[in-house]
Write a protein that holds these residues in place. Sequence first.
Motif, PDB file in Angstrom:
ATOM      1  N   LEU A 135       0.707  -1.108   0.035  1.00 14.80           N
ATOM      2  CA  LEU A 135      -0.034   0.046  -0.054  1.00 14.80           C
ATOM      3  C   LEU A 135       0.878   1.313   0.047  1.00 14.80           C
ATOM      4  O   LEU A 135       0.352   2.130  -0.709  1.00 14.80           O
ATOM      5  CB  LEU A 135      -0.784   0.058   1.344  1.00 14.80           C
ATOM      6  CG  LEU A 135      -2.250  -0.591   1.042  1.00 14.80           C
ATOM      7  CD1 LEU A 135      -2.941  -1.128   2.510  1.00 14.80           C
ATOM      8  CD2 LEU A 135      -2.979  -0.414   0.083  1.00 14.80           C
ATOM      9  N   VAL A 139      -0.895   4.293  -2.295  1.00 15.01           N
ATOM     10  CA  VAL A 139      -1.824   5.228  -1.832  1.00 15.01           C
ATOM     11  C   VAL A 139      -1.287   6.645  -1.422  1.00 15.01           C
ATOM     12  O   VAL A 139      -2.064   7.591  -1.409  1.00 15.01           O
ATOM     13  CB  VAL A 139      -2.558   4.479  -0.511  1.00 15.01           C
ATOM     14  CG1 VAL A 139      -3.025   3.294  -0.724  1.00 15.01           C
ATOM     15  CG2 VAL A 139      -1.324   4.399   0.751  1.00 15.01           C
ATOM     16  N   GLN A 169      -5.394   2.114  -6.872  1.00 18.36           N
ATOM     17  CA  GLN A 169      -5.389   2.915  -5.627  1.00 18.36           C
ATOM     18  C   GLN A 169      -6.180   4.252  -5.694  1.00 18.36           C
ATOM     19  O   GLN A 169      -7.112   4.849  -5.002  1.00 18.36           O
ATOM     20  CB  GLN A 169      -4.189   3.095  -4.692  1.00 18.36           C
ATOM     21  CG  GLN A 169      -3.780   2.050  -4.236  1.00 18.36           C
ATOM     22  CD  GLN A 169      -4.691   1.174  -3.345  1.00 18.36           C
ATOM     23  OE1 GLN A 169      -5.635   1.670  -2.764  1.00 18.36           O
ATOM     24  NE2 GLN A 169      -4.690  -0.314  -3.368  1.00 18.36           N
ATOM     25  N   VAL A 276     -11.111   0.737   0.939  1.00 17.73           N
ATOM     26  CA  VAL A 276     -10.050   0.933   0.053  1.00 17.73           C
ATOM     27  C   VAL A 276      -9.263  -0.469   0.419  1.00 17.73           C
ATOM     28  O   VAL A 276      -8.840  -0.699   1.408  1.00 17.73           O
ATOM     29  CB  VAL A 276      -9.047   2.080   0.316  1.00 17.73           C
ATOM     30  CG1 VAL A 276      -8.097   2.337  -0.663  1.00 17.73           C
ATOM     31  CG2 VAL A 276     -10.006   3.556   0.192  1.00 17.73           C
TER      32      VAL A 276
END
Length: 313
Positions: A135, A139, A169, A276
């Motif tokens: 991530l 992100v 993302q 998410v």
Amino acid sequence: MVELQKAWVYKEYGKFQDVLKLDEIPVPEVTPDQVLVKVEAAALNPIDFKRGLGYFSKTDSPLPTVPGYDVAGVVFKVGCEVSKFKEGDEVYGDINEYSIDKPKQWGGLAEYTAVEEKLLALKPRNLTFAEAASLPVAVETAEQGLEQANFQKGQTILVTGGAGGVGSQVIQIAKEVYGASLVATTASTKKLEFVKSLGADVAIDYTKDNYEELPKKYDVVYDTVGDYPKCIKAVKDGGKVVLISAYGDAPAINLGLVADGKILTKLAPYFEQGKVKPIIDPKGHFKFAQVIEAFAYLETGRATGKVVVSIGE
């Protein structure tokens, strides 16, 4: 205290299949504001192999280098000024505050890495280490680009390369965090349903249609694939274009990521509620001994989401 550790190291610039080797190096010492992380998983990014090729040699840290930006793991030791974390905490983050300006010599593709406290956040409990490691770069890039474009609830956005690590993302964050009224994206034929599953309202098959020639224009175009200046043609008058793989003139925003653990903390509720989600390529989860193969797969440019390496197995 462990004195030596296994790590992937290159001592000269070149293609990773030629220069990247599994070696033993000292475990890094921590400065007062750092924690030592026992790395459980790391994600690979295109900047890793571009750095390895010497693209950023003028601003790079000295060789030899352990590559790797995204990590997730367990705090093994804390510096004397660290207040947010303690030994045993599960954390994750992008370990390089600036991507190409003196990134760490000893990166994340190692058993241990030293990271500034401000770059880390507590790992969401519902995510595995591999999911968490996938991530941070993606992100944080998505969030900073949307923020710099002043993206607002109810606006429309086109994301080029929506199936990629960052693009996947941007789609989710634009929709779930910012409240986009319409999210469009480009993808190959076989990935159209996938990007729709992320929340894209419109999926444009780039093998059949030129998005810049379509009548629909957008408040923001977020370009993850280096499509400048084509993407300029898809933005409304007064709109914004965010570029992460190319450089352009106004109205383009040339985003240079500044890693920040606060972004991960801000987005934590969205991760924990499943709004998410981390996206790892179905064929993109490798073991620590398979780092060369992992980079080879990443370099095909065909990965859906991120390519990750489990180190703690």
